[in-house]
Write a protein that holds these residues in place. Structure first.
Motif, PDB file in Angstrom:
ATOM      1  N   PHE A   1       0.864  -1.315   0.005  1.00 16.59           N
ATOM      2  CA  PHE A   1      -0.188   0.095   0.041  1.00 16.59           C
ATOM      3  C   PHE A   1       0.906   1.318  -0.047  1.00 16.59           C
ATOM      4  O   PHE A   1       0.332   2.399  -0.305  1.00 16.59           O
ATOM      5  N   SER A   2       2.037   1.246   0.523  1.00 18.14           N
ATOM      6  CA  SER A   2       2.796   2.401   0.591  1.00 18.14           C
ATOM      7  C   SER A   2       4.332   2.254   0.750  1.00 18.14           C
ATOM      8  O   SER A   2       4.523   1.170   1.262  1.00 18.14           O
ATOM      9  N   SER A   3       5.050   3.092   0.369  1.00 19.21           N
ATOM     10  CA  SER A   3       6.630   2.932   0.531  1.00 19.21           C
ATOM     11  C   SER A   3       7.005   3.324   1.793  1.00 19.21           C
ATOM     12  O   SER A   3       8.247   2.861   2.165  1.00 19.21           O
ATOM     13  N   TRP A   4       6.288   4.005   2.470  1.00 24.45           N
ATOM     14  CA  TRP A   4       6.577   4.516   3.749  1.00 24.45           C
ATOM     15  C   TRP A   4       6.323   3.154   4.859  1.00 24.45           C
ATOM     16  O   TRP A   4       7.278   2.956   5.569  1.00 24.45           O
ATOM     17  N   ILE A   5       5.391   2.456   4.559  1.00 20.04           N
ATOM     18  CA  ILE A   5       5.271   1.049   5.138  1.00 20.04           C
ATOM     19  C   ILE A   5       6.462   0.054   4.990  1.00 20.04           C
ATOM     20  O   ILE A   5       6.985  -0.637   5.858  1.00 20.04           O
TER      21      ILE A   5
END
Length: 122
Positions: A23-27
């Motif tokens: 879902f996210s590159s931050w995750i």
């Protein structure tokens, strides 16, 4: 008993965060921290409830048991009806029949496990 519960928490934490990575590159960048946070949160909940999450693990296993008949059904349908997806290959009738029998068995086992879920809370 403690080791089984802690192992389940660790496994569920890693698996849950692994699903969220897409879902996210931050995750993705914070994966390890999120796994640790998930383990800490789950452990706090586990200790505050004062009981093992056995019923929830059984429920999750029963619901996961639905994946097998659905997946096997799709694969059998493709093998039986969609030769264009298989490059024209035609499976032998005996093999498809054996697969259909296995599919019926997985349907029965899934239904049997799902009908017993209410007994967990009685």
């Amino acid at each position: 008993m403690w080791s089984a519960a802690i192992t389940s928490v660790i496994g569920a934490s890693y698996t849950s965060v692994s699903f969220l990575v897409s879902f996210s590159s931050w995750i993705e960048a914070n994966r390890n921290r999120l796994v640790v946070a998930f383990i800490a949160l789950s452990t706090v909940l586990y200790l505050s409830l004062g009981t093992t999450p056995v019923n929830l693990l059984i429920l999750a296993g029963a619901l996961n048991g639905l994946i097998l008949p659905v997946g096997l059904g799709v694969v059998l349908w493709v093998a039986w009806r969609r030769r264009d997806l298989l490059g024209g290959y035609r499976y032998p009738a005996w093999l498809l029949s054996l697969g259909a029998a296995a599919w019926v068995l997985t349907l029965y086992l899934s239904w049997d496990s799902l009908t017993k879920i209410p007994d967990l809370w009685s």
